[in-house]
Design an enzyme around this catalytic site. Structure first.
Site, PDB file in Angstrom:
ATOM      1  N   VAL A  11      35.751  38.995  65.610  1.00 41.32           N
ATOM      2  CA  VAL A  11      35.943  40.129  64.698  1.00 41.32           C
ATOM      3  C   VAL A  11      34.873  41.188  64.915  1.00 41.32           C
ATOM      4  O   VAL A  11      35.167  42.385  65.011  1.00 41.32           O
ATOM      5  CB  VAL A  11      35.940  39.648  63.233  1.00 41.32           C
ATOM      6  CG1 VAL A  11      36.016  40.843  62.280  1.00 41.32           C
ATOM      7  CG2 VAL A  11      37.102  38.705  62.984  1.00 41.32           C
ATOM      8  N   ARG A  43      22.465  34.667  70.103  1.00 42.71           N
ATOM      9  CA  ARG A  43      21.960  34.721  71.482  1.00 42.71           C
ATOM     10  C   ARG A  43      22.247  36.099  72.062  1.00 42.71           C
ATOM     11  O   ARG A  43      23.414  36.480  72.227  1.00 42.71           O
ATOM     12  CB  ARG A  43      22.619  33.637  72.344  1.00 42.71           C
ATOM     13  CG  ARG A  43      22.322  32.230  71.857  1.00 42.71           C
ATOM     14  CD  ARG A  43      22.886  31.174  72.811  1.00 42.71           C
ATOM     15  NE  ARG A  43      24.318  31.318  73.001  1.00 42.71           N
ATOM     16  CZ  ARG A  43      25.229  30.839  72.177  1.00 42.71           C
ATOM     17  NH1 ARG A  43      24.859  30.197  71.078  1.00 42.71           N
ATOM     18  NH2 ARG A  43      26.512  30.999  72.422  1.00 42.71           N
ATOM     19  N   LYS A 103      35.367  34.970  53.262  1.00 40.46           N
ATOM     20  CA  LYS A 103      36.122  34.409  52.138  1.00 40.46           C
ATOM     21  C   LYS A 103      35.459  33.178  51.540  1.00 40.46           C
ATOM     22  O   LYS A 103      35.487  32.963  50.333  1.00 40.46           O
ATOM     23  CB  LYS A 103      37.541  34.068  52.570  1.00 40.46           C
ATOM     24  CG  LYS A 103      37.623  33.150  53.771  1.00 40.46           C
ATOM     25  CD  LYS A 103      39.036  32.979  54.260  1.00 40.46           C
ATOM     26  CE  LYS A 103      39.065  32.215  55.581  1.00 40.46           C
ATOM     27  NZ  LYS A 103      38.572  33.028  56.706  1.00 40.46           N
ATOM     28  N   GLU A 127      37.993  43.586  51.713  1.00 35.68           N
ATOM     29  CA  GLU A 127      39.430  43.578  51.979  1.00 35.68           C
ATOM     30  C   GLU A 127      39.813  42.586  53.071  1.00 35.68           C
ATOM     31  O   GLU A 127      40.869  41.939  53.014  1.00 35.68           O
ATOM     32  CB  GLU A 127      39.897  44.985  52.369  1.00 35.68           C
ATOM     33  CG  GLU A 127      41.402  45.111  52.592  1.00 35.68           C
ATOM     34  CD  GLU A 127      42.196  44.922  51.305  1.00 35.68           C
ATOM     35  OE1 GLU A 127      43.013  43.976  51.249  1.00 35.68           O
ATOM     36  OE2 GLU A 127      41.988  45.699  50.359  1.00 35.68           O
ATOM     37  N   VAL A 130      40.894  38.348  52.777  1.00 35.09           N
ATOM     38  CA  VAL A 130      42.196  37.746  52.474  1.00 35.09           C
ATOM     39  C   VAL A 130      43.287  38.527  53.194  1.00 35.09           C
ATOM     40  O   VAL A 130      43.381  39.745  53.063  1.00 35.09           O
ATOM     41  CB  VAL A 130      42.490  37.748  50.961  1.00 35.09           C
ATOM     42  CG1 VAL A 130      43.854  37.113  50.684  1.00 35.09           C
ATOM     43  CG2 VAL A 130      41.401  37.006  50.199  1.00 35.09           C
ATOM     44  N   GLY A 185      46.708  28.997  70.426  1.00 34.73           N
ATOM     45  CA  GLY A 185      45.536  29.657  69.867  1.00 34.73           C
ATOM     46  C   GLY A 185      45.628  29.954  68.385  1.00 34.73           C
ATOM     47  O   GLY A 185      44.743  30.619  67.826  1.00 34.73           O
ATOM     48  N   GLU A 188      42.447  26.150  65.271  1.00 36.36           N
ATOM     49  CA  GLU A 188      41.127  25.882  65.829  1.00 36.36           C
ATOM     50  C   GLU A 188      41.078  24.473  66.419  1.00 36.36           C
ATOM     51  O   GLU A 188      41.934  23.628  66.129  1.00 36.36           O
ATOM     52  CB  GLU A 188      40.055  26.009  64.737  1.00 36.36           C
ATOM     53  CG  GLU A 188      39.991  27.359  64.059  1.00 36.36           C
ATOM     54  CD  GLU A 188      39.403  28.437  64.940  1.00 36.36           C
ATOM     55  OE1 GLU A 188      38.740  28.091  65.941  1.00 36.36           O
ATOM     56  OE2 GLU A 188      39.617  29.626  64.639  1.00 36.36           O
ATOM     57  N   ASP A 199      40.967  26.833  53.522  1.00 35.35           N
ATOM     58  CA  ASP A 199      41.013  28.274  53.769  1.00 35.35           C
ATOM     59  C   ASP A 199      41.880  28.974  52.726  1.00 35.35           C
ATOM     60  O   ASP A 199      41.481  29.981  52.135  1.00 35.35           O
ATOM     61  CB  ASP A 199      41.553  28.534  55.180  1.00 35.35           C
ATOM     62  CG  ASP A 199      41.742  30.007  55.489  1.00 35.35           C
ATOM     63  OD1 ASP A 199      40.764  30.661  55.882  1.00 35.35           O
ATOM     64  OD2 ASP A 199      42.880  30.505  55.328  1.00 35.35           O
ATOM     65  N   LYS A 203      40.918  31.795  49.542  1.00 36.41           N
ATOM     66  CA  LYS A 203      41.630  33.056  49.342  1.00 36.41           C
ATOM     67  C   LYS A 203      42.309  33.101  47.981  1.00 36.41           C
ATOM     68  O   LYS A 203      42.348  34.159  47.324  1.00 36.41           O
ATOM     69  CB  LYS A 203      42.652  33.240  50.466  1.00 36.41           C
ATOM     70  CG  LYS A 203      42.011  33.394  51.840  1.00 36.41           C
ATOM     71  CD  LYS A 203      43.047  33.326  52.939  1.00 36.41           C
ATOM     72  CE  LYS A 203      42.399  33.459  54.317  1.00 36.41           C
ATOM     73  NZ  LYS A 203      43.368  33.277  55.426  1.00 36.41           N
TER      74      LYS A 203
END
Length: 437
Positions: A11, A43, A103, A127, A130, A185, A188, A199, A203
């Site tokens: 991100v 790193r 979150k 924003e 969620v 993908g 995870e 998760d 949220k």
């Protein structure tokens, strides 16, 4: 406006790229250019591709970065509770504005962040925490402030929605669908946070806090994952004209003493194919909001990924930058209602129960007696393959029962009692039914 970025992973890197490619437009919208003056990473020498920034802006000291006098806005893309909480509290108390996608932290201890923002006089925007790029939290916080929201129902985890959609489309079991999600993908390497509902629960806490003007934490959310959903459950749902989704549900209610309460839960549920959320497939997210004046609203789109999340982050950066230039602060946290969170046992819901029973006279009467003793009304009884009655397999039979609405505690007690019947070999599965199916 001078920005400090904490974290430069999927991100964070996308935030840097969008800040560069859209710099002219962003400056025009804000009324001043945006400049990254520091990026905190673990790193410095790690390969991050070709990022359009001076390598000199990288640092391994995030706390020092957020304390710098030349920083106006802190963007946090690290995640987790600590040490991110300490960095953001430091920044907010110093009067800096904060934009975060965290979150887990907001659900665990959002109150501390809001208190620090109030103390320092800066903005706290989130924003991106969620539903990715879907404009959802600001409408709840601002656009619908003149209304009374009664219920929020959503699909807020793309990984689990992809898995359940694949199971529905192909007939695959959970393990096979999870393997496909991992290969593509969507999941995870360790999918626990997604498939066990952590998760989505975080949220759900954030959504409930905004919708009902009450501080709701992750610990207040009843949570169940999708690991127990089977291919047989999917087939049974189809026989009812339903599909299975992992839902977050936050709703107002009234306790036995007449007090208004709020209930927040995350669990897999059958919903009718006619429900707006039923058609939300793949890794998409959607949230269905019900309000007294506005009626029913639905927000839909990509709920994860670097670019969608970065889009939401930049939207917040524009908002807080405008506020700083104007010398104003956004509306502070609205938690005036302070509604008590009701326990899951008081939630009104329906159950779909699959039983393996002995195939002999009196079985239905014994099973029905258990429901009657717990004041739970049966809506339908059918065989597992979708017909009526009991489907025999020699000495065994499949029985599927769907209840009418009842308190969850009564339904759970019914299931426990069914497990104690000598005519019930096993309770094969239990799923809630939502949305009027």
């Amino acid at each position: 406006m001078r920005l400090a970025l904490l974290g430069c992973g999927t991100v964070g890197s996308e935030v840097v790229r969008l800040l560069h490619t859209q710099s002219a437009d962003l400056a025009a919208r804000i009324g001043a250019p945006l400049e990254i003056v520091g990026i905190a990473v673990r790193r410095i020498g790690r390969d991050r591709g070709e990022l359009p920034v001076d390598p000199a802006v990288f640092t391994t000291d995030p706390l020092d970065l957020v304390k710098r006098d030349d920083v106006d806005v802190v963007i946090e893309c690290v995640g987790g509770i600590e040490p991110a909480r300490g960095w953001l509290v430091e920044a907010l108390r110093a009067g800096k504005s904060v934009v975060t996608a965290n979150k887990a932290l907001l659900a665990e201890d959002g109150g501390t962040l809001h208190d620090a923002a109030a103390e320092g006089g800066g903005d706290l925007y989130y924003e991106a925490a969620v539903a990715g790029a879907i404009p959802l939290l600001r409408p709840l916080r601002e656009s619908l402030h003149g209304d009374r929201i009664t219920r929020v129902t959503g699909i807020v985890n793309g990984t689990t929605n992809f898995i359940l959609s694949a199971m529905d489309a192909t007939g695959a079991g959970f393990a096979e669908a999870l393997e496909e999600a991992t290969d593509l993908g969507y999941a995870e390497a360790d999918p626990t946070a997604d498939v066990e509902g952590f998760d989505a629960a975080a949220k759900a806490a954030i959504l409930a806090s905004l919708a009902f003007h009450t501080r709701v934490g992750a610990a207040d959310v009843h949570r169940e994952g999708i690991t127990e959903v089977t291919a047989a459950d999917v087939i049974s749902a189809k026989a009812m004209g339903c599909t299975i989704k992992l839902l977050c549900i936050a709703a107002r209610g009234v306790a036995a003493d007449g007090r208004e309460t709020v209930g927040v839960r995350v669990h897999p549920a059958m919903i009718p194919l006619t429900h707006p959320l039923a058609s939300v497939g793949d890794a998409f997210n959607a949230v269905f909001v019900e309000a007294e004046a506005a009626g029913q609203l639905m927000f839909y789109g990509r709920g994860a990924g670097g670019a969608p999340t970065a889009s939401a982050v930049l939207g917040d950066v524009v908002a807080v930058s405008r506020n700083r230039l104007a010398g104003v602060r956004a509306a502070s946290e609205s938690a005036y209602a302070d509604l008590p969170v009701r326990p899951m046992g008081e939630a009104l819901t329906r159950y779909h129960i699959s039983l393996d029973v002995t195939d002999r006279p009196g079985v239905l009467a014994a099973v029905a007696g258990v429901f009657a003793r717990h004041d739970v009304s049966i809506a339908t009884v059918r065989q597992g393959s979708g017909g009526g009655g009991v489907a025999g397999r020699g000495e065994d039979a499949d029985l599927v029962i769907v209840t009418h609405v009842a308190p969850d505690a009564a339904l759970a007690a019914t299931v426990r009692a069914l497990r104690g019947l000598d005519t019930v070999r096993s309770v094969a599965s239990v799923l809630r039914v939502e949305g009027g199916a």
